[in-house]
Write a protein that holds these residues in place. Structure first.
Motif, mmCIF file in Angstrom:
data_model
loop_
_atom_site.group_PDB
_atom_site.id
_atom_site.type_symbol
_atom_site.label_atom_id
_atom_site.label_comp_id
_atom_site.label_asym_id
_atom_site.label_seq_id
_atom_site.Cartn_x
_atom_site.Cartn_y
_atom_site.Cartn_z
ATOM 1 N N SER A 40 -2.714 9.579 -0.795
ATOM 2 C CA SER A 40 -1.339 9.900 -0.293
ATOM 3 C C SER A 40 -1.374 11.547 0.008
ATOM 4 O O SER A 40 -1.822 12.276 -0.910
ATOM 5 N N ILE A 47 4.157 8.020 1.671
ATOM 6 C CA ILE A 47 4.611 6.853 0.897
ATOM 7 C C ILE A 47 6.045 6.804 1.126
ATOM 8 O O ILE A 47 6.533 5.417 1.238
ATOM 9 N N VAL A 57 4.490 -2.217 -0.136
ATOM 10 C CA VAL A 57 3.824 -1.003 -0.335
ATOM 11 C C VAL A 57 3.176 -0.921 -1.757
ATOM 12 O O VAL A 57 4.008 -1.082 -2.608
ATOM 13 N N VAL A 59 1.425 1.273 -4.470
ATOM 14 C CA VAL A 59 0.763 2.604 -4.829
ATOM 15 C C VAL A 59 0.129 2.671 -6.074
ATOM 16 O O VAL A 59 0.934 2.219 -7.350
ATOM 17 N N THR A 61 -1.073 5.056 -8.823
ATOM 18 C CA THR A 61 -0.942 6.399 -9.346
ATOM 19 C C THR A 61 -2.051 6.842 -10.204
ATOM 20 O O THR A 61 -1.829 6.362 -11.410
ATOM 21 N N PHE A 124 -1.786 2.938 -1.009
ATOM 22 C CA PHE A 124 -1.716 4.359 -1.196
ATOM 23 C C PHE A 124 -2.439 4.482 -2.669
ATOM 24 O O PHE A 124 -2.188 3.814 -3.553
ATOM 25 N N LEU A 126 -1.882 7.848 -5.278
ATOM 26 C CA LEU A 126 -1.392 9.046 -5.509
ATOM 27 C C LEU A 126 -2.021 9.757 -6.534
ATOM 28 O O LEU A 126 -2.061 9.142 -7.721
#
Length: 238
Positions: A40, A47, A57, A59, A61, A124, A126
């Motif tokens: 991202s 995002i 979505v 994500v 992290t 994504f 992050l």
């Protein structure tokens, strides 16, 4: 004794920063400009845009970036009595932590490869600062804008053990519905049957996993008796 003496202080600090950058670059080297989940970019708000515009979505992290308050040169110099501990506490210098990050990273990329890009689905990565009160990683799934629990680690450990039999032009597949480690989000069984050599005779189709029975039986009819077939079976969420 200057704090900027190269042999005493700067060399070790700069070596450690080079090691840190190389560790972080692993995530960029395996994703940027490739068919992989993308890292991202904060300024692009990709995002937030995806959560607003897409129904699904994912994500991942990773708390792997340096903390600007505790990971700078001044903080390093202040560790007058124990700079070795300051270095060793970094996530990339702890083998168990690196192993955990590697498992999560491979699981996420493998999950993406298995499911591929589809309309309405975004993936994504992050990267955030590594703070002492933070876990090293977490995974979030946003479904229609709502943060939803997603058991990716448990899903990637699953192994389907189907019983497959063939009688002339019919293949019968039996799958256990109730393994002890089956996450509750599993809703379907996917079956793909291809002729050898490979073709697209029977595309992957979902079969609903019925919670009130112990076995799911799937029948593939109208096969050519003289041909051999490859059968792939997998669990699916939805």
């Amino acid at each position: 004794d200057s704090p900027y003496d190269y042999a005493t202080y700067l060399y070790r600090y700069l070596t450690e920063k080079t090691r840190q950058v190389n560790a972080i670059n692993i995530f960029y080297d395996q994703t940027v400009l490739q068919d992989e989940p993308q890292i991202s970019v904060y300024s692009k708000a990709d995002i937030p845009e995806a959560i607003i515009t897409e129904p699904l979505v994912f994500v991942l992290t990773l708390y792997v970036l340096p903390d600007v308050k505790t990971d700078n040169y001044s903080a390093y110099i202040e560790q007058t009595s124990d700079r070795t501990t300051w270095v060793e506490k970094a996530w990339y210098n702890q083998d168990a932590t690196v192993g955990d990050v590697g498992t999560a990273w491979r699981n996420f990329r493998n999950f993406f490869e298995i499911n591929e890009y589809e309309d309405g689905r975004q993936y994504f990565v992050l990267l955030k600062e590594n703070k002492t009160n933070k876990t090293i990683m977490n995974l979030k799934l946003w479904v229609d804008g709502v943060n939803t629990t997603f058991q990716l680690a448990d899903l990637m450990k699953l192994t389907v053990k189907p019983s497959i039999s063939r009688a002339e032009s019919i293949i019968t597949i039996t799958v256990d519905n109730t393994p002890a480690d089956l996450p509750s989000i599993i809703k379907h069984i996917l079956v793909n049957v291809t002729k050898t050599p490979s073709d697209n005779l029977h595309p992957i189709t979902p079969t609903l996993l019925k919670e009130d029975i112990n076995k799911t039986v799937i029948t593939i009819p109208d096969l050519v008796p003289e041909y051999s077939y490859n059968v792939t079976v997998a669990y699916s969420t939805k």
